[in-house]
Design an enzyme around this catalytic site. Structure first.
Site, PDB file in Angstrom:
ATOM      1  N   SER A 132      29.582  16.832 -30.738  1.00 23.91           N
ATOM      2  CA  SER A 132      28.595  17.396 -29.810  1.00 23.91           C
ATOM      3  C   SER A 132      29.310  17.703 -28.511  1.00 23.91           C
ATOM      4  CB  SER A 132      27.486  16.384 -29.536  1.00 23.91           C
ATOM      5  OG  SER A 132      26.685  16.807 -28.448  1.00 23.91           O
ATOM      6  N   TYR A 147      25.171   7.681 -27.367  1.00 25.66           N
ATOM      7  CA  TYR A 147      25.420   8.925 -28.109  1.00 25.66           C
ATOM      8  C   TYR A 147      26.694   9.592 -27.609  1.00 25.66           C
ATOM      9  CZ  TYR A 147      24.419  13.409 -30.364  1.00 25.66           C
ATOM     10  OH  TYR A 147      24.481  14.544 -31.140  1.00 25.66           O
TER      11      TYR A 147
HETATM   12  N1  NAP Z   1      20.211  19.036 -32.810  1.00 29.28           N
HETATM   13  C1  NAP Z   1      21.088  19.183 -31.822  1.00 29.28           C
HETATM   14  O1  NAP Z   1      20.777  19.819 -30.785  1.00 29.28           O
HETATM   15  C2  NAP Z   1      22.474  18.615 -31.934  1.00 29.28           C
HETATM   16  C3  NAP Z   1      23.355  18.845 -30.869  1.00 29.28           C
HETATM   17  C4  NAP Z   1      24.654  18.340 -30.957  1.00 29.28           C
HETATM   18  C5  NAP Z   1      25.055  17.643 -32.084  1.00 29.28           C
HETATM   19  N2  NAP Z   1      24.167  17.421 -33.102  1.00 29.28           N
HETATM   20  C6  NAP Z   1      24.654  16.681 -34.276  1.00 29.28           C
HETATM   21  O2  NAP Z   1      24.387  17.433 -35.449  1.00 29.28           O
HETATM   22  C7  NAP Z   1      24.199  16.541 -36.564  1.00 29.28           C
HETATM   23  C8  NAP Z   1      22.880  16.863 -37.256  1.00 29.28           C
HETATM   24  O3  NAP Z   1      21.843  16.688 -36.290  1.00 29.28           O
HETATM   25  P1  NAP Z   1      20.336  17.205 -36.523  1.00 29.28           P
HETATM   26  O4  NAP Z   1      19.901  17.805 -35.244  1.00 29.28           O
HETATM   27  O5  NAP Z   1      20.233  17.959 -37.776  1.00 29.28           O
HETATM   28  O6  NAP Z   1      19.611  15.767 -36.630  1.00 29.28           O
HETATM   29  P2  NAP Z   1      18.357  15.313 -37.502  1.00 29.28           P
HETATM   30  O7  NAP Z   1      17.432  16.433 -37.742  1.00 29.28           O
HETATM   31  O8  NAP Z   1      17.878  14.074 -36.818  1.00 29.28           O
HETATM   32  O9  NAP Z   1      19.045  14.926 -38.910  1.00 29.28           O
HETATM   33  C9  NAP Z   1      19.959  13.872 -38.965  1.00 29.28           C
HETATM   34  C10 NAP Z   1      20.489  13.783 -40.378  1.00 29.28           C
HETATM   35  O10 NAP Z   1      21.399  12.659 -40.439  1.00 29.28           O
HETATM   36  C11 NAP Z   1      20.980  11.817 -41.516  1.00 29.28           C
HETATM   37  N3  NAP Z   1      21.289  10.401 -41.260  1.00 29.28           N
HETATM   38  C12 NAP Z   1      20.971   9.682 -40.168  1.00 29.28           C
HETATM   39  N4  NAP Z   1      21.359   8.405 -40.346  1.00 29.28           N
HETATM   40  C13 NAP Z   1      21.928   8.332 -41.583  1.00 29.28           C
HETATM   41  C14 NAP Z   1      22.516   7.294 -42.343  1.00 29.28           C
HETATM   42  N5  NAP Z   1      22.585   6.041 -41.866  1.00 29.28           N
HETATM   43  N6  NAP Z   1      23.002   7.592 -43.570  1.00 29.28           N
HETATM   44  C15 NAP Z   1      22.922   8.836 -44.058  1.00 29.28           C
HETATM   45  N7  NAP Z   1      22.376   9.869 -43.403  1.00 29.28           N
HETATM   46  C16 NAP Z   1      21.879   9.613 -42.170  1.00 29.28           C
HETATM   47  C17 NAP Z   1      19.473  12.015 -41.583  1.00 29.28           C
HETATM   48  O11 NAP Z   1      18.977  11.544 -42.814  1.00 29.28           O
HETATM   49  P3  NAP Z   1      17.472  10.945 -42.940  1.00 29.28           P
HETATM   50  O12 NAP Z   1      16.600  12.132 -43.223  1.00 29.28           O
HETATM   51  O13 NAP Z   1      17.577   9.983 -44.064  1.00 29.28           O
HETATM   52  O14 NAP Z   1      17.146  10.281 -41.629  1.00 29.28           O
HETATM   53  C18 NAP Z   1      19.380  13.533 -41.405  1.00 29.28           C
HETATM   54  O15 NAP Z   1      19.689  14.200 -42.607  1.00 29.28           O
HETATM   55  C19 NAP Z   1      24.272  15.129 -35.995  1.00 29.28           C
HETATM   56  O16 NAP Z   1      25.556  14.600 -36.170  1.00 29.28           O
HETATM   57  C20 NAP Z   1      23.989  15.346 -34.507  1.00 29.28           C
HETATM   58  O17 NAP Z   1      24.508  14.329 -33.705  1.00 29.28           O
HETATM   59  C21 NAP Z   1      22.891  17.887 -33.063  1.00 29.28           C
END
Ligand code: NAP
Length: 225
Positions: A132, A147
């Site tokens: 990120s 984070y």
């Molecule tokens: N959204 C943003 O603006 C943003 C910005 C910068 C970086 N990111 C990064 O992008 C990535 C995806 O984020 P997102 O926005 O798609 O988040 P999200 O919608 O909250 O999805 C998170 C994903 O991670 C999985 N996960 C969480 N804990 C886990 C565990 N212990 N074991 C296996 N899977 C697990 C979740 O599975 P479950 O469905 O089982 O919970 C879900 O599939 C993350 O690494 C996040 O930090 C996101």
């Protein structure tokens, strides 16, 4: 001129959010997609679903056993959590939440790379770590300590894996996926999951041993470390 098919790709946390959009985008581009979830997967028969709880070493080992002998052209470590909301510097950020943040975001990514290294070696695959912009040390607006620190660690992990794996032709890139409309990013976020996934798949295509260790945004801009 015909191009070879993109190959086989594994995405962690592919059940929703950016991971789900990456899986769909990769499928459309011709990849064979393995998506991991820690609970029941979405109904999407074109994807090979595998169970993975990224904080559990035994779960990584079991996945590696199921995938034994299967070359992987790419691994995207996407699963992540943001547990800082509502925490205050005065009396928040409990140790248990620090541990959980690092177990998912950092150890979870490392264990996936480690467990699937034989599969990556078999195809000279690439590794995409989803960090990120909040992991950048250059950019320090304060707050979200757990984070930010965990995503900084992912960036550091990726840089060092890039050094260690370059000699084997395995490229490792670290990426900011944008501020994305997901459960984590919120509905006010700047871009859709489809935009993030499209940009990230372009980045995956561009990643090679020359660019290994890069820290880039979803739309291809170098990000300060
Ligand atoms: N959204 C943003 O603006 C943003 C910005 C910068 C970086 N990111 C990064 O992008 C990535 C995806 O984020 P997102 O926005 O798609 O988040 P999200 O919608 O909250 O999805 C998170 C994903 O991670 C999985 N996960 C969480 N804990 C886990 C565990 N212990 N074991 C296996 N899977 C697990 C979740 O599975 P479950 O469905 O089982 O919970 C879900 O599939 C993350 O690494 C996040 O930090 C996101």
């Amino acid at each position: 001129m015909t191009h070879p098919p993109p190959g086989r790709l594994l995405i962690t946390g592919a059940g929703r959010g950016i991971g789900r959009a990456l899986a769909r985008r990769a499928l459309a581009a011709g990849w064979q997609v393995i998506g991991t979830t820690r609970s029941d997967p979405p109904a999407d028969p074109a994807i090979r679903w595998e169970r993975l709880e990224v904080t559990d070493p035994g779960s990584h080992q079991a996945l590696a056993r199921r995938l034994q002998g299967l070359p992987l052209d790419a691994l995207i470590c996407n699963a992540g959590v943001l547990l800082d909301r509502g925490q205050s510097l005065e009396d928040g950020y409990p140790a248990a939440l620090w541990a959980q943040s690092f177990a998912v975001n950092v150890t979870g990514a490392f264990l996936a790379v480690q467990a699937l290294l034989p599969n990556l070696r078999a195809a000279q695959g690439k590794v995409m770590l989803i960090s990120s912009q909040m992991g950048s040390t250059h950019r320090a607006p304060g707050g979200s300590y757990m984070y930010r620190a965990s995503k900084a660690a992912v960036l550091n992990l990726g840089r060092n894996l890039a050094t260690d794996l370059a000699g084997e032709g395995i490229a490792v890139g670290i990426y900011h996926p944008g501020w994305v409309q997901t459960a984590m990013g919120g509905s006010q976020a700047e871009i859709t999951v489809a935009e993030a996934a499209s940009g990230l798949m372009d980045r995956l295509q561009a990643l090679n041993v020359i660019t290994t260790g890069c820290f880039e945004t979803w739309d291809g801009r170098p990000h300060p470390y």
